[in-house]
Design an enzyme around this catalytic site. Structure first.
Site, PDB file in Angstrom:
ATOM      1  NE  ARG A 163      -3.791  -2.280   0.632  1.00  0.00           N
ATOM      2  CZ  ARG A 163      -3.586  -3.454   0.039  1.00  0.00           C
ATOM      3  NH1 ARG A 163      -2.621  -3.588  -0.867  1.00  0.00           N
ATOM      4  NH2 ARG A 163      -4.346  -4.488   0.302  1.00  0.00           N
ATOM      5  CB  SER A 238     -10.153  -0.799   3.789  1.00  0.00           C
ATOM      6  OG  SER A 238     -10.498  -1.981   3.132  1.00  0.00           O
ATOM      7  CD  GLU A 335      -6.566   1.488   2.367  1.00  0.00           C
ATOM      8  OE1 GLU A 335      -5.992   0.501   2.837  1.00  0.00           O
ATOM      9  OE2 GLU A 335      -7.498   1.417   1.558  1.00  0.00           O
TER      10      GLU A 335
HETATM   11  P1  NAP Z   1      -9.905 -10.119   3.780  1.00  0.00           P
HETATM   12  O1  NAP Z   1      -9.932 -10.855   2.480  1.00  0.00           O
HETATM   13  O2  NAP Z   1     -10.945 -10.398   4.809  1.00  0.00           O
HETATM   14  O3  NAP Z   1      -8.478 -10.229   4.436  1.00  0.00           O
HETATM   15  C1  NAP Z   1      -8.256  -9.649   5.697  1.00  0.00           C
HETATM   16  C2  NAP Z   1      -6.779  -9.542   5.923  1.00  0.00           C
HETATM   17  O4  NAP Z   1      -6.190 -10.825   5.829  1.00  0.00           O
HETATM   18  C3  NAP Z   1      -6.077  -8.658   4.952  1.00  0.00           C
HETATM   19  O5  NAP Z   1      -5.125  -7.969   5.696  1.00  0.00           O
HETATM   20  C4  NAP Z   1      -5.393  -9.624   4.020  1.00  0.00           C
HETATM   21  O6  NAP Z   1      -4.159  -9.128   3.556  1.00  0.00           O
HETATM   22  C5  NAP Z   1      -5.115 -10.777   4.936  1.00  0.00           C
HETATM   23  N1  NAP Z   1      -5.031 -12.041   4.178  1.00  0.00           N
HETATM   24  C6  NAP Z   1      -6.063 -12.848   3.829  1.00  0.00           C
HETATM   25  N2  NAP Z   1      -5.605 -13.945   3.193  1.00  0.00           N
HETATM   26  C7  NAP Z   1      -4.263 -13.813   3.118  1.00  0.00           C
HETATM   27  C8  NAP Z   1      -3.214 -14.613   2.581  1.00  0.00           C
HETATM   28  N3  NAP Z   1      -3.484 -15.789   1.981  1.00  0.00           N
HETATM   29  N4  NAP Z   1      -1.948 -14.172   2.674  1.00  0.00           N
HETATM   30  C9  NAP Z   1      -1.682 -13.016   3.273  1.00  0.00           C
HETATM   31  N5  NAP Z   1      -2.614 -12.207   3.800  1.00  0.00           N
HETATM   32  C10 NAP Z   1      -3.897 -12.601   3.742  1.00  0.00           C
HETATM   33  O7  NAP Z   1      -9.896  -8.561   3.464  1.00  0.00           O
HETATM   34  P2  NAP Z   1     -11.061  -7.587   3.033  1.00  0.00           P
HETATM   35  O8  NAP Z   1     -11.009  -6.458   3.980  1.00  0.00           O
HETATM   36  O9  NAP Z   1     -12.357  -8.286   2.806  1.00  0.00           O
HETATM   37  O10 NAP Z   1     -10.519  -7.060   1.651  1.00  0.00           O
HETATM   38  C11 NAP Z   1     -10.435  -7.925   0.528  1.00  0.00           C
HETATM   39  C12 NAP Z   1      -9.170  -7.639  -0.197  1.00  0.00           C
HETATM   40  O11 NAP Z   1      -9.228  -6.302  -0.723  1.00  0.00           O
HETATM   41  C13 NAP Z   1      -7.947  -7.712   0.708  1.00  0.00           C
HETATM   42  O12 NAP Z   1      -6.904  -8.303  -0.011  1.00  0.00           O
HETATM   43  C14 NAP Z   1      -7.682  -6.248   0.998  1.00  0.00           C
HETATM   44  O13 NAP Z   1      -6.346  -5.972   1.319  1.00  0.00           O
HETATM   45  C15 NAP Z   1      -8.080  -5.615  -0.314  1.00  0.00           C
HETATM   46  N6  NAP Z   1      -8.322  -4.161  -0.202  1.00  0.00           N
HETATM   47  C16 NAP Z   1      -7.351  -3.327  -0.684  1.00  0.00           C
HETATM   48  C17 NAP Z   1      -7.485  -1.973  -0.596  1.00  0.00           C
HETATM   49  C18 NAP Z   1      -6.399  -1.091  -1.144  1.00  0.00           C
HETATM   50  O14 NAP Z   1      -5.557  -1.534  -1.922  1.00  0.00           O
HETATM   51  N7  NAP Z   1      -6.356   0.147  -0.748  1.00  0.00           N
HETATM   52  C19 NAP Z   1      -8.626  -1.419  -0.019  1.00  0.00           C
HETATM   53  C20 NAP Z   1      -9.602  -2.293   0.442  1.00  0.00           C
HETATM   54  C21 NAP Z   1      -9.427  -3.672   0.368  1.00  0.00           C
HETATM   55  P3  NAP Z   1      -4.025  -8.111   2.324  1.00  0.00           P
HETATM   56  O15 NAP Z   1      -4.534  -6.805   2.813  1.00  0.00           O
HETATM   57  O16 NAP Z   1      -2.557  -8.092   2.081  1.00  0.00           O
HETATM   58  O17 NAP Z   1      -4.790  -8.663   1.197  1.00  0.00           O
END
Ligand code: NAP
Length: 341
Positions: A163, A238, A335
């Protein structure tokens, strides 16, 4: 002297997904690279502060608005040369993902359904479900505010991290993204590494289209795709970054709860989902805080329930941060970008 259509007192709330906050004192829509340069000349000539607005999906505007010039980047255009795709900053991100998937180009399919424009993606190295734009970005074309020239930053020069890039850290406010070039894989396989997607495709191999559809379905179930009839739709996605903490901080959290979701991050770090911390600190899905609140489908999304002020959103943000800090000793970092505070 300036040919630009510069307007005054333009409401910013409708241009953001949170739909909160006051007006911009001056506002201009830049539809060409030249207009971006001219807008900065105008701001310099009159000593106005500048805020560059993209899709408005990651911003919180203060109730008093912004006492300067907001430049909305609306440069359009997509060009493709085999697996190399260049998109102008003002293009809608999800339309670009759809375009690539429909041309059999792999590399950004897991980033389906993310609101906002192309120009925002390199800034915070947007990522989801195990894929980040830094994996496919070749270069980022930028307006350099230091000398008014246009530069092409290579992937290495952007110094992408989780990020993070130089565009939101060491060189914040220096470069304005004009276009981004991605190198995708023709006839490539989709990336299926996150549990949600692995579970979804337990029955067999997935195509790029199926992966996009699955990501959209998963995101919809968490109100992470903006839809007009979803009461959770007014949000900035988020609201907090997922914290990466040291082993000792993690052990402390693990001493309080039997099962703490966590993922290794870097050499000695542990990533803990912010949503899990927020819920355990007492802020459940659907929690109400005046006209602000938390999405009924995701603890990480703060929402405007209708008529919320920026002050109400900030007050809820502060309450969440204080509760997580007190319970776990972890600082949650927001964020979105804050405008006019
Ligand atoms: P989620 O899928 O419920 O995941 C929650 C957390 O677990 C996140 O921190 C995710 O890391 C981590 N995670 C899950 N599986 C993983 C794996 N196999 N290896 C490493 N880390 C793992 O998250 P959510 O809030 O519903 O969001 C879905 C996805 O959208 C996530 O990947 C989230 O990061 C992404 N997102 C990105 C942004 C952005 O780029 N600004 C904004 C909103 C959501 P990660 O965060 O590294 O994926």
């Amino acid at each position: 002297m300036f040919k630009l259509d510069i307007r005054e007192n333009v409401p910013l709330a409708p241009l953001t997904t949170l739909e909160v906050g006051g007006p911009a004192r001056f506002f201009v829509t830049a539809r060409t690279e030249n207009e971006v340069g001219e807008a900065f000349e105008f701001a310099d000539a009159y000593g106005h502060e500048v805020f560059v607005l993209g899709g408005g999906s990651n911003v919180l505007v203060a109730d008093a608005g912004f006492d300067g010039l907001v430049i909305q980047i609306a440069i359009k255009g997509v060009e493709r040369d085999g697996p190399i795709v260049t998109a102008a900053a003002g293009e809608d991100w999800d339309r670009l993902v759809e375009y690539c998937v429909s041309h059999g180009l792999a590399g950004i399919e897991c980033l389906s359904g993310i609101p906002g424009s192309v120009g925002g993606t390199p800034v915070q190295n947007v990522g989801a479900y195990g894929q980040e734009v830094s994996e496919t970005i070749v270069s980022v074309r930028c307006f350099d505010r230091n000398d008014g020239r246009i530069v092409e930053l290579s992937n290495a020069e952007c110094r992408f991290e989780y990020r993070k890039s130089i565009l939101n850290s060491s060189h914040r406010d220096r470069f304005v993204v004009l276009a981004v070039t991605y190198e995708l894989k023709a006839d490539g396989r989709p990336k299926i590494v996150y549990k949600d997607l692995i579970d979804h495709f337990a029955q067999g191999a997935a195509s790029l289209h199926e992966t996009r559809d699955a990501v959209l379905r998963i995101r919809r179930s968490k109100s992470m795709v903006i839809e007009p009839d979803d009461p959770n739709r007014r949000s900035a996605g988020s609201f907090f970054k997922n914290p990466i903490v040291s082993r000792s901080v993690f052990e402390n959290v693990a001493s309080l709860y039997k099962e703490v979701p966590s993922f290794p991050a870097g050499d000695d770090g542990v990533k803990i989902p912010a949503a899990w911390l927020i819920e355990r600190a007492g802020f459940e899905k659907g929690c109400v805080h005046g006209n602000a609140g938390i999405s009924t489908n995701h603890n990480l999304a703060m929402i405007n329930r209708g008529g919320a002020t920026a002050a109400e959103i900030i007050s809820l943000k502060n309450a969440i941060q204080a509760a997580v800090a007190e319970r776990f000793g972890i600082e949650l970092v927001p964020e979105p970008v804050f405008i006019g505070f």
